[in-house]
Write a protein that holds these residues in place. Sequence first.
Motif, PDB file in Angstrom:
ATOM      1  N   TYR A  22       0.833  -1.203   0.000  1.00 32.21           N
ATOM      2  CA  TYR A  22       0.000   0.000   0.000  1.00 32.21           C
ATOM      3  C   TYR A  22       0.869   1.255   0.000  1.00 32.21           C
ATOM      4  N   THR A  25       2.570   1.555  -3.541  1.00 32.03           N
ATOM      5  CA  THR A  25       1.669   1.937  -4.627  1.00 32.03           C
ATOM      6  C   THR A  25       1.112   3.352  -4.472  1.00 32.03           C
ATOM      7  N   SER A  26       1.217   3.907  -3.272  1.00 31.27           N
ATOM      8  CA  SER A  26       0.768   5.295  -3.083  1.00 31.27           C
ATOM      9  C   SER A  26       1.662   6.264  -3.862  1.00 31.27           C
ATOM     10  N   THR A  27       2.844   5.780  -4.278  1.00 34.07           N
ATOM     11  CA  THR A  27       3.758   6.629  -5.050  1.00 34.07           C
ATOM     12  C   THR A  27       3.583   6.440  -6.565  1.00 34.07           C
ATOM     13  N   PRO A  29       1.835   6.604 -10.286  1.00 35.82           N
ATOM     14  CA  PRO A  29       1.071   7.683 -10.937  1.00 35.82           C
ATOM     15  C   PRO A  29      -0.439   7.502 -10.750  1.00 35.82           C
ATOM     16  N   ASP A  30      -1.163   8.618 -10.700  1.00 32.83           N
ATOM     17  CA  ASP A  30      -2.624   8.565 -10.546  1.00 32.83           C
ATOM     18  C   ASP A  30      -3.279   7.765 -11.672  1.00 32.83           C
ATOM     19  N   SER A  31      -2.653   7.764 -12.830  1.00 34.96           N
ATOM     20  CA  SER A  31      -3.211   7.030 -13.967  1.00 34.96           C
ATOM     21  C   SER A  31      -3.222   5.525 -13.716  1.00 34.96           C
ATOM     22  N   GLU A  32      -2.483   5.068 -12.711  1.00 30.81           N
ATOM     23  CA  GLU A  32      -2.424   3.642 -12.384  1.00 30.81           C
ATOM     24  C   GLU A  32      -3.367   3.261 -11.248  1.00 30.81           C
ATOM     25  N   LYS A  33      -4.177   4.202 -10.793  1.00 29.40           N
ATOM     26  CA  LYS A  33      -5.081   3.952  -9.673  1.00 29.40           C
ATOM     27  C   LYS A  33      -5.944   2.711  -9.893  1.00 29.40           C
ATOM     28  N   THR A  37      -1.852  -0.315  -9.379  1.00 27.88           N
ATOM     29  CA  THR A  37      -2.074  -0.001  -7.960  1.00 27.88           C
ATOM     30  C   THR A  37      -3.171  -0.895  -7.389  1.00 27.88           C
ATOM     31  N   ASN A  38      -4.303  -0.928  -8.060  1.00 30.85           N
ATOM     32  CA  ASN A  38      -5.432  -1.737  -7.609  1.00 30.85           C
ATOM     33  C   ASN A  38      -5.087  -3.223  -7.608  1.00 30.85           C
TER      34      ASN A  38
END
Length: 118
Positions: A22, A25-27, A29-33, A37-38
């Motif tokens: 966690y 993955t907080s680092t 890119p937002d595009s990987e949310k 990341t998920n």
Amino acid sequence: MAHRFKNLEIWKLSRLFCSSIYELTSTFPDSEKFGLTNQLRRASVSIASNIAEGSSRKSNKDFNRFLEIAVGSMYEIETQLLIASDLGFIHQKELDIFLGKLESIVKMTSKFKVTLSK
């Protein structure tokens, strides 16, 4: 034969590993949310969850099946970490640390599975 999952070292380590996933993955890119990341987060939660769920089963054979699923999630995470590295989201040193932790959990789980089979 139910096991107390909170006493299992593999459960404790997998829970800590999940927290570190966690953080990592907080680092990203937002595009990987909704991408890596998920995927990484869900797979890391799955490890500790399957160990806990399996421990509640009445037979060691059933518990073993849940451990197999947990190991599958570990290999899924390994693949996803390598892809994240390929994409430049993780530096090599960080990747090596995560893969080392993951390998330790895989080995411990494999050894535990052997003891359940006896």
